[in-house]
Enzyme design. Sequence first.
Site, PDB file in Angstrom:
ATOM      1  N   CYS A   1     -37.701 -40.939 -15.386  1.00 16.25           N
ATOM      2  CA  CYS A   1     -37.115 -42.076 -14.523  1.00 16.25           C
ATOM      3  C   CYS A   1     -35.785 -41.825 -14.147  1.00 16.25           C
ATOM      4  O   CYS A   1     -35.578 -40.619 -13.815  1.00 16.25           O
ATOM      5  CB  CYS A   1     -37.415 -43.406 -15.235  1.00 16.25           C
ATOM      6  SG  CYS A   1     -36.340 -43.304 -16.839  1.00 16.25           S
TER       7      CYS A   1
ATOM      8  N   ARG B   1     -36.811 -44.387  -4.214  1.00 17.95           N
ATOM      9  CA  ARG B   1     -35.976 -43.326  -4.974  1.00 17.95           C
ATOM     10  C   ARG B   1     -36.736 -42.062  -5.103  1.00 17.95           C
ATOM     11  O   ARG B   1     -35.993 -40.958  -4.921  1.00 17.95           O
ATOM     12  CB  ARG B   1     -35.669 -43.906  -6.242  1.00 17.95           C
ATOM     13  CG  ARG B   1     -34.694 -45.089  -6.142  1.00 17.95           C
ATOM     14  CD  ARG B   1     -34.305 -45.545  -7.569  1.00 17.95           C
ATOM     15  NE  ARG B   1     -33.428 -44.434  -8.341  1.00 17.95           N
ATOM     16  CZ  ARG B   1     -32.646 -44.845  -9.382  1.00 17.95           C
ATOM     17  NH1 ARG B   1     -33.123 -45.794 -10.316  1.00 17.95           N
ATOM     18  NH2 ARG B   1     -31.977 -44.160  -9.905  1.00 17.95           N
TER      19      ARG B   1
END
Length: 277
Positions: free
Chosen positions: A233, A175
């Site tokens: 995050c 990611r």
Amino acid sequence: MSNFVTVAELSELLSTGAPVRVIDVRWRLDRPDGRPDYLAGHVPGAVFVPLDTELSTHGEPSEGRHPLPTTAELQASARRWGLRQGDSVVAYDDAKGAAAARAWWLLRQAGVDVRVLEGGIRAWRDAGLEVATDDVTPVEGDVVLDGIGADALTIDEAAAFPASGVLLDVRAPERYRGEVEPLDPQAGHIPGAVNLPTVLHFDSAGRILDHDTVRATFAQAGVTEGAAVAAYCGSGVTAAHTALVLDEIGIAAKVFPGSWSQWSNTPGRPVAVGDQP
């Protein structure tokens, strides 16, 4: 004092009638509603805390998926849990502490003595301890919380942070690199951020690794004692997990609660891809 409590320590606290409130914060990306699992078996006396509605609020996409609640909203929730002035809190989940860490991060700012159960509900079960299946509804508490938010970064502060400190992206490497993005409109990372997945700090059972190992892992990312550090995050949950681990080894960290969900939903924000900051 450690930010973690072992199963044996929690069992002892509960057996002595100590003023401790246990909260069950089961939440995962693949299972955001943890109430069915809570009702299937939880630490006796634990109150279920829905992360999506009590440890966060809802707003526009440009605010991220898990905006912070106000202090008043968090206080109302904490009173629903039965939290009284002077009580301690132990939070746990079934995701190696990631969701429980969100409770730790918020309540710690609010002046509450809070710790995370090492190993979560799995460790409790593995120890052969009793679980309950009731839906605990305690008498409303009277706790008064301090203001929260001082340990949070705004989106502009997060953008500027790499110029003076280490901004950690604690998501999975793919990611960070921008190869996949299952939830948000853009893939990649905040320019200048360093990738250090929070899962690196725990073993397979959700127990924090020895402190020397943890310090060495952070040092490889440029995080050492005295460094300015912040974490983000996907939506501000697992970033709190990294803040928890850093605090455990004596390093204070900020959290960008909007995280990638806010950044990628805000027009005009630059996006970096690849394995370099």
